[in-house]
Design a protein around this motif. Structure first.
Motif, short mmCIF file in Angstrom:
data_model
loop_
_atom_site.label_atom_id
_atom_site.label_comp_id
_atom_site.label_asym_id
_atom_site.label_seq_id
_atom_site.Cartn_x
_atom_site.Cartn_y
_atom_site.Cartn_z
N HIS A 66 0.85 -1.18 0.00
CA HIS A 66 0.00 0.00 0.00
C HIS A 66 0.89 1.24 0.00
O HIS A 66 1.92 1.27 0.70
CB HIS A 66 -0.88 0.00 1.26
CG HIS A 66 -1.95 1.05 1.24
ND1 HIS A 66 -1.70 2.37 1.51
CD2 HIS A 66 -3.30 0.96 1.00
CE1 HIS A 66 -2.82 3.06 1.44
NE2 HIS A 66 -3.81 2.23 1.12
N PRO A 67 0.57 2.28 -0.78
CA PRO A 67 1.45 3.47 -0.88
C PRO A 67 1.83 4.06 0.47
O PRO A 67 2.96 4.52 0.66
CB PRO A 67 0.60 4.47 -1.69
CG PRO A 67 -0.32 3.61 -2.50
CD PRO A 67 -0.61 2.40 -1.66
N PHE A 94 1.62 -4.33 7.89
CA PHE A 94 1.45 -3.49 6.72
C PHE A 94 0.39 -4.10 5.81
O PHE A 94 -0.18 -5.16 6.12
CB PHE A 94 2.78 -3.30 5.97
CG PHE A 94 3.45 -4.59 5.61
CD1 PHE A 94 3.15 -5.25 4.42
CD2 PHE A 94 4.41 -5.15 6.44
CE1 PHE A 94 3.78 -6.43 4.08
CE2 PHE A 94 5.04 -6.33 6.11
CZ PHE A 94 4.72 -6.97 4.93
N ARG A 95 0.13 -3.41 4.68
CA ARG A 95 -0.92 -3.86 3.75
C ARG A 95 -0.31 -4.31 2.43
O ARG A 95 0.52 -3.62 1.85
CB ARG A 95 -1.92 -2.72 3.49
CG ARG A 95 -2.88 -2.45 4.62
CD ARG A 95 -3.51 -1.09 4.54
NE ARG A 95 -2.56 -0.03 4.87
CZ ARG A 95 -2.88 1.25 4.99
NH1 ARG A 95 -4.12 1.64 4.79
NH2 ARG A 95 -1.96 2.14 5.30
N LEU A 96 -0.77 -5.51 1.98
CA LEU A 96 -0.37 -6.05 0.69
C LEU A 96 -1.58 -6.14 -0.23
O LEU A 96 -2.69 -6.47 0.22
CB LEU A 96 0.25 -7.43 0.86
CG LEU A 96 1.68 -7.49 1.44
CD1 LEU A 96 2.10 -8.94 1.61
CD2 LEU A 96 2.67 -6.75 0.55
N LYS A 99 -5.97 -9.97 -4.58
CA LYS A 99 -6.87 -9.93 -5.73
C LYS A 99 -8.21 -9.30 -5.35
O LYS A 99 -8.88 -8.69 -6.18
CB LYS A 99 -7.08 -11.34 -6.29
CG LYS A 99 -7.86 -11.35 -7.61
CD LYS A 99 -7.93 -12.73 -8.21
CE LYS A 99 -6.61 -13.13 -8.87
NZ LYS A 99 -6.72 -14.38 -9.65
N ASP A 100 -8.60 -9.41 -4.07
CA ASP A 100 -9.87 -8.88 -3.60
C ASP A 100 -9.69 -7.58 -2.81
O ASP A 100 -10.56 -7.18 -2.05
CB ASP A 100 -10.58 -9.91 -2.72
CG ASP A 100 -9.70 -10.39 -1.57
OD1 ASP A 100 -8.48 -10.13 -1.61
OD2 ASP A 100 -10.23 -11.03 -0.64
N GLY A 101 -8.54 -6.91 -2.96
CA GLY A 101 -8.28 -5.67 -2.24
C GLY A 101 -7.08 -5.81 -1.32
O GLY A 101 -6.41 -6.85 -1.27
N TYR A 102 -6.77 -4.75 -0.57
CA TYR A 102 -5.62 -4.78 0.33
C TYR A 102 -5.92 -5.62 1.57
O TYR A 102 -7.01 -5.57 2.13
CB TYR A 102 -5.23 -3.36 0.74
CG TYR A 102 -4.46 -2.61 -0.33
CD1 TYR A 102 -3.10 -2.86 -0.52
CD2 TYR A 102 -5.09 -1.68 -1.14
CE1 TYR A 102 -2.39 -2.18 -1.50
CE2 TYR A 102 -4.39 -1.00 -2.12
CZ TYR A 102 -3.03 -1.26 -2.30
OH TYR A 102 -2.34 -0.60 -3.28
N HIS A 103 -4.89 -6.41 1.97
CA HIS A 103 -4.96 -7.22 3.19
C HIS A 103 -3.98 -6.67 4.21
O HIS A 103 -2.82 -6.39 3.89
CB HIS A 103 -4.57 -8.68 2.89
CG HIS A 103 -5.58 -9.42 2.08
ND1 HIS A 103 -6.29 -10.48 2.56
CD2 HIS A 103 -6.00 -9.25 0.79
CE1 HIS A 103 -7.10 -10.94 1.61
NE2 HIS A 103 -6.92 -10.20 0.52
N THR A 125 0.82 -13.26 8.27
CA THR A 125 -0.46 -13.74 8.80
C THR A 125 -1.50 -12.66 8.54
O THR A 125 -1.28 -11.48 8.83
CB THR A 125 -0.36 -13.99 10.32
OG1 THR A 125 0.68 -14.94 10.57
CG2 THR A 125 -1.69 -14.52 10.86
N ASP A 126 -2.65 -13.05 7.97
CA ASP A 126 -3.71 -12.09 7.64
C ASP A 126 -4.39 -11.61 8.92
O ASP A 126 -4.97 -12.40 9.68
CB ASP A 126 -4.75 -12.75 6.73
CG ASP A 126 -5.65 -11.71 6.07
OD1 ASP A 126 -5.99 -10.72 6.74
OD2 ASP A 126 -6.01 -11.88 4.88
N VAL A 127 -4.31 -10.29 9.20
CA VAL A 127 -4.94 -9.71 10.40
C VAL A 127 -5.94 -8.61 10.01
O VAL A 127 -6.20 -7.69 10.77
CB VAL A 127 -3.86 -9.13 11.35
CG1 VAL A 127 -3.01 -10.23 11.95
CG2 VAL A 127 -2.99 -8.08 10.63
N THR A 128 -6.50 -8.73 8.80
CA THR A 128 -7.40 -7.69 8.28
C THR A 128 -8.60 -7.46 9.19
O THR A 128 -8.94 -6.32 9.52
CB THR A 128 -7.89 -8.07 6.86
OG1 THR A 128 -6.75 -8.24 6.02
CG2 THR A 128 -8.79 -6.97 6.29
#
Length: 628
Positions: A66-67, A94-96, A99-103, A125-128
């Motif tokens: 993410h910018p 941080f955010r990566l 395909k379905d948006g930033y995680h 590990t996904d902590v969205t």
């Protein structure tokens, strides 16, 4: 951190152990951090294939960031790379791009070196869901804080672990006993000391006996941990501004190992009580006004939900019962009510006026009448529709219904009486007009004979006395004939037999012809009589007879009511006209006569009406003829 150093354990490389972790990846320390390896769990977390990452992101980690996170992550990794801290482990969030948006991902990564080449290997590990929930809670707290600062006259923020507080907002009116007024918004104060000082000097202790027990740091923290908010009411000794009763509300902002932050707002309850009194007065006013209506319903325009506020008598109860029968839903109630209780003649208009679509699309209040089918027969009801805004800014509509049957019956009786009176007056007017039209020949013929014989007799008379008698007979006869002509003229106009006959005429000739008639009369009274003209087009299409009749009446009045030695002017002007082929002409008859009073002006054009003018004779029909 020894676990992350490159060494063998049970003949298994540490890199192989790392690969067994979910979300494992490895990337070069070169610019952009190109991927060297991506595990299936890494790819599944972001829903990409390895080929898609190689194509879409040029196989570089930095292109997936993410910018807002790029600068921070690159700064951390550059520090590790430049200081050659091989084997040092870092944990970042941080955010990566997936395909379905930033995680949001938590990344535990390690700086490694092999054959003089730096690289990074880590595990995401996904902590969205956790981060979004945290953001939501933070946003809610921000909204609560904003509400406090807007609605409360004094706001403080504090940290119960540090036992400190600071004044965020203070209008200086609530506490003029000292205390808060002694500190600026930048001073950090001792929370316990301020609390104790307020308790000793300002608080009316009987109003809140457990004040210290509630707000002392430890019980205060426990209460905020349990409920997140604490509210209390108390009284202070009256100050110069008159405040006595106060309300306080505290909200927990966040807590951690060394901090427990809160915000607390204070506002006078005296103001609240005043508002409550105003609202109670408004409620009483509304209640008084609504007594005219046996049913008052509120319909929410977002969902069509009905709330019944008044159901007086059997009629109001009947409408309320309909609401309950149809689950208080407007779209279900309306057609059923119209079918059972509205007459066939009114039903279509009733459904149109109160349709949910019209209620939503209309902004102005309105009312309408419909026929209600009661057990005794048809009654006339009026529905009043008024729009209101609720506290949440959504619109609602209030529909009041009242019985106007008696009013309608009275109006109908009055209309019928007026209709009969109008017919009677119209018949009388027609009878008068017909009589005058039928009598016109019979009245004029003997008058003309009298005047004719008078002229014959004039030639035979030589005695001065008889000549004087003859002259007076002639004057009286002409006056009587003029009166008869005025009356018959008016009758002809009222009967509708007077029509316009247009022809090409010279406006100059028409004015001169009429002026010549009055020249002798003006000369006899020594009146200066002149004509002024400022026109471009003399030839006009008009009914010359009627134009001359108007001029005769106006000029005749001017000379009649102007004393000897006066002045009468006929002033004609032509103005520009925007319509092609037309002209606008203004004709003014200006005199130095006796004029008229302001009170007479409203009746100027009424038939047979004249202002008292001494011995000047007239019918009072000249001006009505001019107007008609």
């Amino acid at each position: 951190m020894k676990f992350f150093k490159r060494q063998k354990k049970n003949n298994i490389e540490l890199d192989e152990v790392y690969r067994l972790l979910k979300g494992y990846y490895r990337c070069s320390a070169d610019e952009g951090y190109p991927f060297l390896f991506m595990s299936d769990d890494f790819l599944n977390t972001l829903h990409w294939t390895q080929k898609e990452i190689e194509t879409k992101f040029d196989n570089k980690l930095v292109n997936m960031l993410h910018p807002d996170d790029k600068i921070h992550l690159e700064k951390d990794r550059d520090l590790l790379r430049n200081q050659y801290k091989v084997g040092t482990c870092q944990n970042v969030v941080f955010r990566l791009k997936g395909k379905d948006g930033y995680h949001w991902v938590s990344d535990c990564y390690l700086a490694s070196k092999q054959d003089s080449t730096f690289f990074f290997q880590g595990n995401i590990t996904d902590v969205t869901s956790f981060m979004l929930d945290k953001e939501k809670r933070a946003e809610e707290r921000n909204q609560m804080l904003t509400a406090l600062t807007m609605e409360y006259s004094t706001v403080v923020m504090g940290d119960l672990m540090e036992n400190t507080m600071v004044v965020v907002k203070h209008d200086g009116h609530m506490y003029d006993h000292g205390g808060l007024d002694d500190f600026s918004s930048e001073d950090k104060m001792n929370y316990t000391r301020c609390l104790r000082d307020f308790y000793n000097r300002v608080l009316v202790k009987e109003s809140c006996k457990d004040f210290m027990d509630i707000l002392s740091p430890v019980p205060f923290m426990n209460a905020l941990l349990k409920n997140e908010t604490v509210e209390l009411q108390y009284q202070i000794y009256p100050n110069s501004n008159g405040y006595e009763s106060l309300y306080a509300r505290a909200i927990r902002l966040y807590d951690e190992k060394h901090h427990f932050r809160f915000v607390m707002g204070f506002r006078p309850m005296d103001e609240v009580r005043k508002k409550e009194n105003v609202l109670e007065l408004q409620r009483e006013i509304i209640e008084g006004i609504s007594k005219d209506y046996f049913s008052v319903l509120l319909v929410e325009l977002d969902q069509g939900q009905i709330y019944s506020y008044r159901e007086a008598g059997s009629n109001g109860k009947r409408i309320a019962d309909f609401c309950r029968s149809y689950h208080d839903r407007w779209t279900e109630l309306l057609p059923a009510y119209a079918k059972d209780l509205v007459s066939d003649a009114s039903r279509e208009n009733f459904l149109e006026e109160l349709s949910f679509e019209k209620l939503k699309s209309t902004n102005e209040d309105y009312s309408f009448t419909y026929e209600y089918m009661s057990d005794e027969g048809v009654l006339y009801y009026q529905a009043r529709v008024s729009y209101v805004k609720k506290k949440d800014r959504t619109r609602a509509v209030v529909i009041g219904t009242r019985d106007i049957d008696d009013l309608i019956q009275k109006e109908r009786l009055q209309k019928e009486q007026l209709r009969k009176a109008y017919i009677q007056a119209e018949n009388a007017s027609k009878a008068k007009t017909n009589f005058l039209n039928n009598m016109s020949h019979d009245i004029r013929t003997p008058m003309n004979v009298i005047l004719g014989y008078n002229q014959l007799m004039k030639k035979k008379l030589s005695d001065p006395v008889l000549v004087d008698y003859q002259k007076k007979i002639e004057q009286s006869g002409n006056l009587l004939l003029s009166i008869i002509n005025d009356v018959l003229n008016m009758a002809r106009i009222e009967s509708g037999k007077s029509v316009l006959v247009e022809s090409s005429e010279s406006i100059v000739d028409m004015v001169e012809e009429v002026s010549n008639v009055f020249g002798a009369m003006a000369k006899e009274k020594e009146i200066v009589f002149d004509t002024k003209m400022d026109i471009k087009h003399k030839q006009v299409l008009c009914d010359s007879t009627k134009v001359k009749e108007i001029l005769v009446n106006l000029i005749g009045n001017a000379i009649k009511y102007t004393p000897n030695g006066g002045h009468v002017t006929v002033d004609i002007k032509e103005f520009e006209c925007s319509k092609e082929g037309y002209g606008t002409y203004q004709i003014q008859i200006i005199d130095t006569g006796i004029g008229m009073s302001e009170s007479f002006i409203p009746t100027l054009f009424d038939a047979f009406t004249r202002e008292a003018t001494g011995d000047i004779i007239g019918t009072g029909l000249g001006m009505p003829i001019v107007k008609n």
